[in-house]
Write an enzyme that holds these catalytic residues in place. Structure first.
Site, short mmCIF file in Angstrom:
data_model
loop_
_atom_site.label_atom_id
_atom_site.label_comp_id
_atom_site.label_asym_id
_atom_site.label_seq_id
_atom_site.Cartn_x
_atom_site.Cartn_y
_atom_site.Cartn_z
N HIS A 116 -2.66 7.52 -9.00
CA HIS A 116 -2.65 8.40 -10.18
C HIS A 116 -4.23 8.94 -9.88
CE1 HIS A 116 0.79 6.52 -12.04
NE2 HIS A 116 0.46 5.49 -11.52
N SER A 124 8.35 -2.52 0.10
CA SER A 124 6.92 -1.91 -0.67
C SER A 124 7.01 -1.05 -1.64
CB SER A 124 6.15 -1.32 0.58
OG SER A 124 4.84 -0.77 0.00
N CYS A 157 6.28 -7.05 -0.20
CA CYS A 157 7.25 -8.20 -0.32
C CYS A 157 7.51 -8.53 1.02
CB CYS A 157 7.96 -8.16 -1.48
SG CYS A 157 9.14 -9.69 -1.60
#
Length: 270
Positions: free
Chosen positions: A122, A117, A145
């Protein structure tokens, strides 16, 4: 809710990539230029790189992973970003994987296990130059994944950040093969992102879905139903306002939230 998938017997590693991307908006009204400046400073401190790292660290705990590396940065004049790389779990621990289409945990429980991962956030504080509206946006992405859906972290993140409007995208890409060589393009049941939210969250928000099932692409928009104006005021309360001012501010806040929710500027009614 869809029927749960049977567990797949895979040939090799699970190569599916699952990505959860969402933007969380906190909206408020600050009457004076000084109050707007103080709001930006408050948000900048409240969502500093250090605090965001703590929040994402909790996400890592929820999905049962290990932190490999953390990159974080505070920006001038405002804003912050954090990226965390996460290691895969030992194979023997994956047997407790929960693929049900159901709400994920809040921060007091850890129920999922992750292969690979990255998690990043942000922030974007901003204020309208003259009408008092201030909006804080946090963009978050959790990409895995392996067999685990990052949707299991959704509840925690919504509850951790002040969320007036939320837009969420979830997609599954790639394929994985079973032991017979058959390709599978998704490995868990999902009909809506909303099914991964708790009932209190669904009751608190107006929601809208736009899903493309054949492309394994899911989109949900959320707008808070909160009606207490005091929760949106920074540096003042309704006691400081006349009835006319209350109505004007409520109208501005409603317009701001609706424009973000629908993704378009609304026409003036004057």
């Amino acid at each position: 809710m869809n029927k749960p998938f049977d567990k797949l017997k895979l040939h090799g590693f699970n190569n599916l990539t699952k990505s959860l991307s969402f933007s969380i908006y906190d909206i408020c009204y600050a009457k004076t230029e000084q109050q707007r400046k103080e709001y930006i400073e408050y948000i900048d401190e409240q969502y500093s790189a250090d605090r965001l790292t703590d929040i994402l660290g909790e996400v890592v705990d929820i999905i049962g992973a290990n932190i490999l590396n953390v990159a974080r940065q505070d920006y001038e004049p405002q804003g912050a970003s954090v990226t965390i790389l996460v290691s895969e779990e030992p194979v023997e621990e994956q047997q407790n994987y929960d693929a049900d289409e159901a709400p994920g945990p809040l921060p007091d429980s850890v129920v999922a296990h992750l292969d690979k991962s990255h998690i990043c956030v942000h922030t974007y504080p901003e204020a309208h130059p003259d009408d008092g509206i201030c909006t804080f946006r946090a963009d978050i992405e959790v990409s895995t994944c392996g067999i685990i859906s990052p949707l299991k972290a959704l509840n925690f993140l919504i509850h951790s950040l002040e969320s007036d409007v939320v837009t969420i995208d979830y997609r599954v890409r790639g394929f994985t093969r079973d032991i017979n060589g058959v390709k599978h393009y998704i490995d868990h049941a999902i009909s809506s992102i909303q099914n991964f939210m708790t009932e209190d969250t669904k009751e608190a928000y107006q929601m809208m879905d736009v899903n493309v099932y054949q492309e394994n692409l899911f989109h949900t928009k959320m707008m808070l139903k909160e009606t207490d104006l005091n929760t949106y005021l920074f540096g003042l309360s309704t006691d400081d306002l006349s009835d006319e001012e209350e109505e004007e501010i409520r109208s501005k806040l409603t317009r701001e939230m609706q424009e973000i929710f629908y993704g378009r500027n609304l026409p003036d009614l004057d």
